[in-house]
Design an enzyme around this catalytic site. Structure first.
Site, PDB file in Angstrom:
ATOM      1  N   CYS A 106       0.859  -1.197   0.000  1.00  0.00           N
ATOM      2  CA  CYS A 106       0.000   0.000   0.000  1.00  0.00           C
ATOM      3  C   CYS A 106       0.887   1.236   0.000  1.00  0.00           C
ATOM      4  O   CYS A 106       1.399   1.647   1.048  1.00  0.00           O
ATOM      5  CB  CYS A 106      -0.952   0.021   1.190  1.00  0.00           C
ATOM      6  SG  CYS A 106      -2.177   1.360   1.060  1.00  0.00           S
TER       7      CYS A 106
ATOM      8  N   CYS B   8      -0.299   3.640  -7.472  1.00  0.00           N
ATOM      9  CA  CYS B   8      -1.180   2.971  -6.520  1.00  0.00           C
ATOM     10  C   CYS B   8      -1.183   1.493  -6.871  1.00  0.00           C
ATOM     11  O   CYS B   8      -1.421   1.135  -8.029  1.00  0.00           O
ATOM     12  CB  CYS B   8      -2.600   3.526  -6.616  1.00  0.00           C
ATOM     13  SG  CYS B   8      -3.825   2.589  -5.670  1.00  0.00           S
TER      14      CYS B   8
END
Length: 248
Positions: free
Chosen positions: A78, A196
């Site tokens: 993440c 991302c």
């Protein structure tokens, strides 16, 4: 040789366990090493600073669990969770997670997707980049600040402003072929089409690179590249050139 790939994954992330294995599987078609994939999850549904901070606190427990499985490398999947914790936090996180594996008597190399993106951009010699993110604008600005603090200028950033993490994963990667055209790539060294690891981009990377003529990468590609480096294995394949250029 068979390697175990461990991933510390947000509970709502469904992309890292598809894109990273896809790159490794592609490598398996031409090189002898084989890989298995093992995950431990941290609760997170909405991509907000508050949820990201709470999620990050769970990462140490995940490292312990994956260490029990004796994985050969561990990836924290993440990017924005790390970057939202403050400038340079990937270095802190990597040390803390490694210490958990040492305490569990199985020292394991650690990769964070945030650190991997920074390292990958430096390998590519990037001085100025542009990025596409699915995040809300304040989080995207935080990512831009984080990258620039590492010495890489961000010329432009696109924030798709999608707060729901499952909706991020549901994006069609081929939409990026039109989205990137909103960016002025003059004097840009590298285009990051997905800053991302939840927003899919793998299918689009080579196509965009062929169109725009500069190196194109993503957080997931950089994370895989860094994992291979930590394992000490070959990072190129017959499919194309450098893995970091999106040719895996």
């Amino acid at each position: 040789m068979k390697y175990r790939i461990g991933q510390i994954v947000p509970s709502s992330n469904v992309t890292m366990e598809t894109e990273i294995p896809a790159i490794f599987r592609s490598r398996e078609t031409i090189l002898p090493e084989r890989f298995t994939f093992h995950s431990s999850r941290m609760r997170m549904k909405k991509v907000t600073k508050e949820e990201l901070e709470a999620m990050d606190a769970m990462s140490l427990k995940c490292a312990q669990e994956l260490s029990d499985a004796h994985v050969d490398v561990m990836g924290y999947a993440c990017l924005v969770a790390i970057m939202s914790m403050g400038r340079g936090y990937h270095c802190v996180s990597e040390v803390n997670l490694h210490q958990e594996t040492v305490a569990n008597d199985f020292p394991t190399p650690i990769v964070t997707s945030a650190g991997a993106l920074i390292n990958g951009l430096k390998v590519l010699g990037a001085k100025q980049i542009s990025i596409i993110t699915p995040y809300m604008r304040p989080l995207t600005d935080m990512v831009v600040d984080y990258i620039e603090h590492q010495g890489i200028k961000v010329k432009e950033s696109i924030a798709l402003e999608i707060p729901d993490n499952l909706e991020v994963a549901a994006q069609n990667p081929l939409n990026l072929l039109e989205i990137y055209k909103q960016l002025d790539l003059t004097d840009v060294d590298v285009l990051v089409v997905s800053a991302c690891v939840q927003m899919p981009s793998l299918e689009a990377i080579d196509l965009i690179q062929a169109e725009c003529g500069i190196p194109v990468t993503s957080a997931a590609v950089c994370t895989t590249f860094e994992m291979m480096k930590k394992l000490g294995i070959e990072t190129k394949s017959a499919i194309g050139g450098e893995l970091l250029n999106g040719k895996y």
